[in-house]
Structures are given as C-alpha cells and as structure tokens.
Design an enzyme around this catalytic site. Structure first.
Site, PDB file in Angstrom:
ATOM      1  N   GLY A  12       0.775  -1.376   0.113  1.00 46.96           N
ATOM      2  CA  GLY A  12      -0.046   0.065   0.106  1.00 46.96           C
ATOM      3  C   GLY A  12       0.810   1.311  -0.293  1.00 46.96           C
ATOM      4  N   ARG A  15       0.100   5.829  -1.840  1.00 46.05           N
ATOM      5  CA  ARG A  15      -0.768   6.827  -1.135  1.00 46.05           C
ATOM      6  C   ARG A  15      -0.948   6.566   0.138  1.00 46.05           C
ATOM      7  NH1 ARG A  15      -7.174   4.791  -3.197  1.00 46.05           N
ATOM      8  NH2 ARG A  15      -7.303   2.807  -2.197  1.00 46.05           N
ATOM      9  N   ASN A  54       0.952  -5.400  -9.046  1.00 45.15           N
ATOM     10  CA  ASN A  54       0.003  -5.855  -8.992  1.00 45.15           C
ATOM     11  C   ASN A  54      -0.335  -6.787  -7.572  1.00 45.15           C
ATOM     12  OD1 ASN A  54      -3.497  -5.769  -8.903  1.00 45.15           O
ATOM     13  ND2 ASN A  54      -3.070  -6.098 -10.955  1.00 45.15           N
ATOM     14  N   ASN A  83       2.071  -1.923   5.373  1.00 47.08           N
ATOM     15  CA  ASN A  83       1.893  -0.920   5.057  1.00 47.08           C
ATOM     16  C   ASN A  83      -0.414  -1.115   5.314  1.00 47.08           C
ATOM     17  OD1 ASN A  83       0.815   1.892   5.752  1.00 47.08           O
ATOM     18  ND2 ASN A  83       0.262   1.507   3.464  1.00 47.08           N
ATOM     19  N   TYR A 148     -11.661  -4.417  14.031  1.00 46.60           N
ATOM     20  CA  TYR A 148     -10.048  -3.076  13.607  1.00 46.60           C
ATOM     21  C   TYR A 148      -9.467  -3.038  15.084  1.00 46.60           C
ATOM     22  CZ  TYR A 148      -6.943  -0.011  11.959  1.00 46.60           C
ATOM     23  OH  TYR A 148      -6.225   1.194  11.592  1.00 46.60           O
ATOM     24  N   ILE A 181      -3.860  11.010  11.281  1.00 40.31           N
ATOM     25  CA  ILE A 181      -2.961  11.135  10.498  1.00 40.31           C
ATOM     26  C   ILE A 181      -3.291  11.704   9.645  1.00 40.31           C
ATOM     27  CG2 ILE A 181      -0.872   9.792   8.850  1.00 40.31           C
ATOM     28  CD1 ILE A 181      -0.392   9.558  11.716  1.00 40.31           C
TER      29      ILE A 181
END
Length: 252
Positions: A12, A15, A54, A83, A148, A181
């Site tokens: 990741g 971005r 990919n 990440n 999460y 963030i």
C-alpha cells in the site's frame, strides 16, 4: 544516506500513509517495491528506484508473488513495511463472520506470511528490518471498531513474537502505532461532521503538539527503525500520535 543500497517492500505504498513511507525511504537512499492493487501515479511510476506489483493481499498467494517480484527486480529485500490494511465500522450485532475473517486476512495474515515469504532471501542478505503498521486502536478503541482493534492488537502481538524468533537471524521487527494521520479519508470524515470548525478545533485539542499527523511523520519513523541507528531496537511498538494517547481527557 541512511538506507543507501537497501531494498524495501512497502504494501500500500502508493498513497496515504504508505506514500509518506515510500517518499521517506526513497529520500534515505532505498529502492522500493510497492505492492498494491492500484497503479502508481505518474510521479512514482517514472521513478527509476520504484517498482509496482499488482497485489491483492486478501489472496493467499499474494505474499509469495510479491517475494518473487522483489527477487526478480532487486535480488531480494532488506526492509519490509507491512502498511496495507483496511477498516470498517460495524457493531457486533451487525458483523458477520465473513466481515471478521476478511479483516484478519488482510490486516494480520498477509503481513505474517509476507514476512515468511521474504525471510529466506533476507537471511541470505545478512538480516533486515520488518516494520508493521499497527494503530493506537491496538491500544484503545473507538466505537464499532471491534474487528479493526482486534486486528491491530494482533499486529502488535505478532510483532513482538517475530522479534523474539528472528533476532538470531539479524532480523529486527518493530511496529508503529499511528494516531490521527491526515489523509483524504480522515479529512472527509471531519468534513462530514455537522459543525466542521468545531470538530477540527476539538480534534486539535486532543493533541498536545497542537496538530494532527502527516504521512511523513510515520515515514520518518519507518526510516529510523529500518536504519542502523535502531540496531538495538526490536520487539517494540512505537506510538506516533502527537501525544494523543498520553493525554488524559477532561470533561471541559
């Protein structure tokens, strides 16, 4: 430069927080393989020190495909930054087993088995540094974030376990627990509040440093943990949150 000649894999990395990590690694002299589903933008795509693969981390074979790619392009990796991850908000009443399973696959299984896939070559290269991006939600919790929070607490846990198991191979393993963030997603969340100005002021008040975080704040910590400056640091969870979790809340 701190990481001259080193090769990093960043999931990741194109971005958000991942982009901040990639940019800091490049500035420190590393070459970077970015593994994610989205193609790179023009700026990263034309950088000779960046390769894109990919990869859908929900797929069981993705870690091994990433390991083959970094072997072909760079001869292996010295640094792994796990990440990539995702988050949803569901109460326990609403959450299905499939929701929970997908969170654990992407946020926990993929990082562990990507580390496994890279280990043989990392050992041959003389060691390395694994850096897992956890969260302050692996320490505390927001509403409707059971899956999460569970996944990020798990990231912190397996970070310590890998540090214990891999230290003899010269491989250090640490985690970073970011707080708020700035990103398009977090900005959209604030903009959706009934009183945007009040929401922003309240958010800033939570942070003793007087600001919210930038992806580069996490990236700078990654560079430090990947470098020889952190040679005696392993098995740690470094909180990068501007003091948010250190500050006791007041009712006024």
């Amino acid at each position: 430069m701190q990481l001259q000649g080193k090769v990093a894999v960043v999931t990741g990395g194109g971005r958000g927080i991942g982009r901040g990590i990639t940019e800091k690694l490049l500035a420190a002299g590393a070459r970077v393989l970015i593994a994610q589903r989205q193609p790179l933008d023009e700026s990263l795509g034309r950088n000779a020190n960046v390769v894109w693969v990919n990869a859908d981390l929900a797929e069981r074979e993705a870690p091994y495909a990433i390991a083959r790619a970094v072997e072909e392009k760079f001869g292996g990796a010295d640094i792994l930054v796990n990440n990539a991850g995702f988050m949803f908000e569901l109460s326990l009443d609403e959450m299905a087993e499939a929701d929970w399973d997908r969170m654990m696959v992407v946020n926990m299984r993929a990082p562990v088995f990507l580390a496994k896939a890279l280990l043989p070559r990392m050992r041959q290269r003389g060691g390395g540094s694994i850096i897992n991006i956890g969260s302050i939600e692996g320490i505390g919790a927001n509403p409707w974030h059971a899956a999460y929070c569970g996944s990020k607490a798990g990231v912190h846990g397996f970070t310590r376990a890998l540090a214990v198991d891999l230290g003899r191979d010269g491989i250090r393993c640490n985690a970073i627990a970011p707080g708020w963030i700035n990103s398009d997603l977090s900005n959209d969340y604030i903009e959706a509040q009934p009183n945007v100005a009040q929401a922003r002021a309240a958010l800033l008040k939570m942070h003793p440093v007087g600001r919210t975080g930038e992806p580069s704040d996490v990236g700078a910590t990654v560079v430090f943990l990947a470098s020889d400056d952190a040679a005696f640091i392993t098995g740690q969870v470094i909180v990068v949150d501007g003091g948010r979790t250190a500050k006791l809340p007041l009712p006024f």
